[in-house]
Design an enzyme around this catalytic site. Structure first.
Site, mmCIF file in Angstrom:
data_model
loop_
_atom_site.group_PDB
_atom_site.id
_atom_site.type_symbol
_atom_site.label_atom_id
_atom_site.label_comp_id
_atom_site.label_asym_id
_atom_site.label_seq_id
_atom_site.Cartn_x
_atom_site.Cartn_y
_atom_site.Cartn_z
ATOM 1 N N HIS A 1 3.801 3.778 8.273
ATOM 2 C CA HIS A 1 2.814 2.869 8.859
ATOM 3 C C HIS A 1 1.421 3.147 8.299
ATOM 4 O O HIS A 1 0.936 2.431 7.444
ATOM 5 C CB HIS A 1 2.836 3.030 10.386
ATOM 6 N N HIS B 1 4.598 -5.758 0.255
ATOM 7 C CA HIS B 1 4.288 -5.513 1.661
ATOM 8 C C HIS B 1 5.413 -6.076 2.508
ATOM 9 O O HIS B 1 5.993 -7.112 2.183
ATOM 10 C CB HIS B 1 2.956 -6.182 2.041
ATOM 11 N N ASP C 1 -3.509 -1.182 0.498
ATOM 12 C CA ASP C 1 -3.422 0.277 0.464
ATOM 13 C C ASP C 1 -3.601 0.820 -0.952
ATOM 14 O O ASP C 1 -4.079 1.943 -1.136
ATOM 15 C CB ASP C 1 -2.074 0.743 1.026
#
Length: 429
Positions: free
Chosen positions: A266, A305, A363
């Site tokens: 996560h 993702h 990210d």
């Protein structure tokens, strides 16, 4: 009168039931399955991949179209034109503030940035090498022991003051966690700084010299906070809602969200990107690494993702921010950045990655930016928690206000032993 839409479920024994079809403002329709209990049945949906656990008006995601909206506003517009506290007001109250509301809200948050002095002593109970997220879980949860004058969750005034306290104090706790880990003295908040300037001051300033925030670096961290402020019903948000459904106080609920965020699947994705780049080692090895990814030898972090099947809408903003920060700090020739750039170019050109829609996600860039800002990798998820606190609080507040609120109680498909009688010890084989 609008005709009701229904789906009819017919079982193999001839029984059937009509289930209402509900429509949201955006997104796919949903089938309301609550009436299934009349048949003595329920659904099986591991990880809730096809189940709406609640109705919400806060955040909308369309993964196929690459869209993320906060209260209807596209994330790109907010990241470009807004600031973090304004976005916090939006998430919490549903509308962007006018000028007077914005000033008032900033003032309320600012007056709560200090933490109780006794809370600072908690840190001495942790080992210096404790993971910062372990410290965050404990200290944020402990806020309820110091601010128990606002724990009546059915009182809107109590919910508001708790929301303000969490929004204001979590950055202070995050900075104290960083200082404790590095061995430097705590730096207490300064009311003259903005929210993000204050966070950077508390993390990076020392009593030995004056700290002057760099506006471009402040803006970069501001964007990171905005982009991560909420993300619909993800694992940590669902954890906060589930804990809150029991009537637990908001400090405990946010602590549970931090615990869920700590999981590498996560909140640890940007940390995993940096680890991957460090393992590659040099730009000359990137091509071989990407070939190994296609051969299933290596795992590519920061691309694709679970939700976004197209380009992550946050990634474009973060990419621009990444370039701005590296230029400002004159780190364009940084080995990590050069490897990241080569990875990006290969993924955007190679049909293997294009066909699988393995585009760089937020990210991929945020880890590089955080590293450039001087934040160590074990603090990345802590920064994520600072950003997501407003999302957790807004989702918690919405759930508490929901007239349909009930304690969460998922069902299970039991596959263990059937009923059997106890066997005395001497008779067991």
């Amino acid at each position: 009168m609008e005709n009701k839409r229904i789906a009819t479920l017919t079982l193999d024994d001839g029984r059937s039931i009509e289930l209402p079809i509900l429509s949201g403002t955006l997104g796919p329709d949903v089938i309301d399955i609550r009436a299934l209990s009349k048949l003595g049945m329920f659904t099986y949906d591991p990880a809730f991949l096809s189940t709406a656990s609640c109705s919400s008006s806060i955040t909308f995601i369309d993964g196929d179209a690459g869209q993320l909206y906060y209260r209807g506003y596209p994330i790109e517009q907010l990241a470009e034109r807004s600031n973090f506290l304004e976005v916090c007001y939006l998430l919490l109250h549903g509308e962007l503030p006018n000028a007077a509301q914005k000033v008032e809200f900033k003032g309320k948050v600012t007056q709560h940035t200090m933490v109780h002095d006794q809370l600072a002593r908690f840190f001495n109970g942790f080992r210096r090498d404790a993971h910062p997220m372990a410290v965050m879980v404990g200290v944020v949860g402990a806020l309820s022991a110091f601010y128990h004058d606002s724990l009546d969750i059915n009182n809107p005034a109590h919910r508001e003051i708790s929301a303000l306290r969490l929004l204001a104090k979590v950055p202070t706790i995050a900075a104290m966690t960083y200082k404790y880990y590095t061995g430097f003295p705590f730096m207490y908040p300064k009311n003259s700084f903005s929210y993000v300037e204050n966070l950077m001051y508390m993390m990076f300033a020392t009593p030995a010299e004056e700290y002057v925030p760099n506006p471009k670096l402040v803006r970069a961290l501001e964007r990171i906070l905005i982009l991560h402020a909420d993300h619909e019903q993800n694992a940590s948000t669902s954890t906060v809602r589930l804990a809150g459904s029991s009537g637990a106080n908001p400090f405990a609920c946010v602590s549970s969200g931090i615990a869920a965020l700590w999981g590498p699947a996560h909140g640890g994705a940007n940390e995993a990107v940096l680890k991957m780049l460090e393992e590659i080692g040099d730009v000359s090895r990137v091509a071989d690494f990407m070939k190994g990814v296609k051969d299933k030898k290596y795992r590519l972090m920061g691309f694709g993702h679970r939700v976004y099947k197209n380009m992550d809408p946050r990634a474009k903003v973060m990419r621009e921010t990444c370039y701005e920060v590296l230029q400002e700090l004159k780190l364009e020739n940084d080995p990590i950045f050069k490897m990241a750039l080569e990875l990006e170019q290969i993924a955007l050109r190679d049909e293997y990655f294009i066909e699988r829609k393995l585009y760089p996600n937020v990210d991929f860039y945020s880890g590089i930016v955080l590293r450039a800002l001087g934040i160590p990798t074990n603090m990345f998820t802590v920064i994520f928690a600072v950003a997501r606190t407003i999302g957790w609080v807004s989702q918690w507040n919405e759930m508490i206000s929901d007239s349909e609120r009930k304690i969460g109680r998922p069902r299970q498909l039991y596959q263990g032993a059937a009923k059997r009688d106890y066997v005395a010890l001497e008779q067991r084989k």
